[in-house]
Design an enzyme around this catalytic site. Structure first.
Site, mmCIF file in Angstrom:
data_model
loop_
_atom_site.group_PDB
_atom_site.id
_atom_site.type_symbol
_atom_site.label_atom_id
_atom_site.label_comp_id
_atom_site.label_asym_id
_atom_site.label_seq_id
_atom_site.Cartn_x
_atom_site.Cartn_y
_atom_site.Cartn_z
ATOM 1 N NE ARG A 171 -3.139 0.164 3.187
ATOM 2 C CZ ARG A 171 -4.372 0.564 2.887
ATOM 3 N NH1 ARG A 171 -5.139 -0.193 2.135
ATOM 4 N NH2 ARG A 171 -4.831 1.707 3.338
ATOM 5 N NE ARG A 175 5.342 9.145 -5.122
ATOM 6 C CZ ARG A 175 4.572 9.494 -4.124
ATOM 7 N NH1 ARG A 175 5.040 10.225 -3.141
ATOM 8 N NH2 ARG A 175 3.319 9.118 -4.136
ATOM 9 N NE ARG A 248 -3.568 -5.015 16.203
ATOM 10 C CZ ARG A 248 -3.277 -5.407 17.424
ATOM 11 N NH1 ARG A 248 -3.922 -6.414 17.985
ATOM 12 N NH2 ARG A 248 -2.316 -4.808 18.097
ATOM 13 N NE ARG A 279 -3.151 6.016 11.759
ATOM 14 C CZ ARG A 279 -3.414 5.422 10.606
ATOM 15 N NH1 ARG A 279 -2.670 5.639 9.555
ATOM 16 N NH2 ARG A 279 -4.438 4.606 10.474
ATOM 17 C CD GLU A 299 -5.444 5.319 14.183
ATOM 18 O OE1 GLU A 299 -5.696 6.470 13.760
ATOM 19 O OE2 GLU A 299 -5.182 4.377 13.421
ATOM 20 C CE1 TYR A 347 -6.399 -1.281 5.457
ATOM 21 C CE2 TYR A 347 -4.526 -2.757 5.372
ATOM 22 C CZ TYR A 347 -5.067 -1.534 5.683
ATOM 23 O OH TYR A 347 -4.258 -0.562 6.228
ATOM 24 C CG ASP A 349 -7.618 2.270 0.497
ATOM 25 O OD1 ASP A 349 -7.433 2.108 1.712
ATOM 26 O OD2 ASP A 349 -6.702 2.257 -0.347
HETATM 27 N N1 UDP Z 1 3.446 1.173 7.700
HETATM 28 C C1 UDP Z 1 4.701 1.211 8.283
HETATM 29 N N2 UDP Z 1 5.176 2.401 8.712
HETATM 30 C C2 UDP Z 1 4.485 3.557 8.611
HETATM 31 C C3 UDP Z 1 3.206 3.517 8.006
HETATM 32 C C4 UDP Z 1 2.720 2.317 7.572
HETATM 33 O O1 UDP Z 1 5.350 0.184 8.409
HETATM 34 O O2 UDP Z 1 4.985 4.622 9.045
HETATM 35 C C5 UDP Z 1 2.934 -0.136 7.238
HETATM 36 C C6 UDP Z 1 2.133 -0.855 8.317
HETATM 37 O O3 UDP Z 1 2.362 -2.243 8.179
HETATM 38 C C7 UDP Z 1 0.713 -0.513 7.938
HETATM 39 C C8 UDP Z 1 0.783 -0.531 6.431
HETATM 40 O O4 UDP Z 1 2.057 0.036 6.145
HETATM 41 O O5 UDP Z 1 -0.211 -1.459 8.441
HETATM 42 C C9 UDP Z 1 -0.307 0.259 5.736
HETATM 43 O O6 UDP Z 1 -0.289 1.578 6.181
HETATM 44 P P1 UDP Z 1 -1.460 2.621 5.863
HETATM 45 O O7 UDP Z 1 -1.028 3.950 6.348
HETATM 46 O O8 UDP Z 1 -1.848 2.456 4.445
HETATM 47 O O9 UDP Z 1 -2.624 2.028 6.788
HETATM 48 P P2 UDP Z 1 -4.017 2.617 7.301
HETATM 49 O O10 UDP Z 1 -4.016 4.099 7.094
HETATM 50 O O11 UDP Z 1 -5.079 1.862 6.536
HETATM 51 O O12 UDP Z 1 -4.011 2.233 8.746
#
Ligand code: UDP
Length: 367
Positions: A171, A175, A248, A279, A299, A347, A349
């Site tokens: 996901r 870059r 989860r 976060r 969170e 999962y 979006d």
């Molecule tokens: N992830 C990570 N570090 C970060 C952000 C995301 O390792 O700083 C990994 C983590 O495994 C997470 C996945 O990337 O579950 C997907 O992140 P995303 O932000 O897309 O998840 P969401 O916003 O759906 O919680």
């Protein structure tokens, strides 16, 4: 028959389905067990700020059709998600890009960054990644994996990165430009006035009953409608007959602060294991707010037990196999349609949810 459709859950899937079916002349009733509509996209105004009560929702899509569809219900602002990652008091840009690589290694050019990453990938010797850990190392090498992925992921999912499916990390973009935009999609923004306004518009003129648990009168609802559109948990619908699917959960800790700017960004991730939350969201930055106060949400990932709020399906092999058994039952239902993150155990979006709801309602009404 009192209703053509009884829709269980007023989140995005349910609301889009109800809106389209009603537009086509069908009589719908929407049920939600919570006290409000909108499911997890629900936003509530606090101190003049739209607070994302169930976690940050940033709408993004690469499908113009879906973007235009959503724009019927609200104007979207120009918000671009540029999260930061805090690891042991150091701030890094996300997604992984030249700013991240510069901060980590002092490399200034894409060539230098690629050399560094490729060397680490070669040393790790991973050919076909079989799990999230291997996939992450194959994408960005070991340094980034160790600092910005491993601990965050294990905290988020409550299990070892080597026990998670590789697709989760895909996901995240990688870059070799100085571009901090988290998403690749050409369309992105936050609805001005909040998501609840969108759901309100979708459900305008439709009978909605909140604080209503479908399962308390499941058979009765089935009798008074031609079809049920169910967007709750797939395993719960079948009384967990094959066993419990894993989810989860999250716990949100929201505070109003007597200052106007707490962290200078909408999303700051805390990537080390030692910090118990994943976060902090500062909601006003989603809408460039200039209110005198600010609202932040920490969170905390949580284990899920029956009765908790399920936020993420755990789409590993074991759970997908179990979900497949439930889906087999679901496919045989003549009077029930299943949709959304929970109803499909996917999962998704937000744009995928809207797209699935549109396909589902179209099939239902016109095929
Ligand atoms: N992830 C990570 N570090 C970060 C952000 C995301 O390792 O700083 C990994 C983590 O495994 C997470 C996945 O990337 O579950 C997907 O992140 P995303 O932000 O897309 O998840 P969401 O916003 O759906 O919680």
């Amino acid at each position: 028959m009192s209703y053509d459709y009884i829709i269980v859950g007023s989140g995005l899937f349910g609301a889009v389905f109800a809106y389209e079916a009603t537009k086509a002349g069908k009589h719908c009733l929407v049920l939600d067990k919570r006290s409000h509509i909108g499911g997890n996209v629900y936003t509530k105004e606090v101190e003049g700020i739209q607070v994302h009560e169930y976690g940050a929702h940033i709408f993004h899509t690469s499908h113009e059709k879906i973007w235009k569809y959503m724009n019927q219900f609200a104007k979207f602002n120009r918000f671009t998600n540029t999260p930061l990652a805090c690891y042991k008091d150091e701030m890094y840009n996300l997604p992984f890009n030249m700013n991240t690589f510069y901060k980590l290694w002092g490399v200034k050019t894409p060539k230098e960054a690629k050399e560094k990453i490729n060397m680490q990938i070669r040393e790790a010797g991973i050919k076909e990644p079989k799990n999230l850990e291997e996939q992450a190392i194959k994408l960005v090498g070991t340094d980034i994996y160790e600092k910005l992925i491993k601990e965050y992921t294990e905290k988020q999912w409550g299990r070892k990165a080597a026990e998670l499916p590789p697709f989760i990390i895909k996901r995240l973009p990688v870059r070799f430009t100085y571009d901090n935009n988290y998403f690749h999609d050409p369309f992105q923004g936050i609805p001005i006035g909040g998501y609840t306004k969108i759901i309100d518009k979708m459900l305008e003129g439709i009978e909605v009953r909140t604080n209503t648990d479908f399962f308390l009168k499941k058979e009765e609802y089935k009798e008074i409608s031609k079809k049920i559109v169910y967007t709750g948990m797939l395993d719960e619908y079948y009384q967990y007959c094959f066993g419990d699917l894993e989810y989860r959960s999250l716990r949100f800790e929201t505070s109003v602060l007597e200052e106007d700017n707490f962290q200078g960004n909408a999303v700051v991730n805390y990537n080390e294991w030692k910090v118990p939350y994943t976060r902090i969201i500062e909601h006003k930055h989603f809408e460039f707010g200039s209110q005198p106060k600010t609202v932040i949400t920490k969170e905390y990932p949580q284990d899920f037990r029956r009765g908790d709020e399920p936020y993420y399906p755990v789409n590993d092999e074991k759970n997908n196999d179990l979900a497949a058994q439930y889906k087999e039952l679901a496919a045989k239902e003549e009077k029930v349609l299943f949709g959304g993150r929970l109803g499909q155990y996917q999962y998704y979006d937000m744009d995928q949810v809207v797209s699935c709801a549109l396909t589902c309602v179209e099939k239902e009404l016109y095929w």
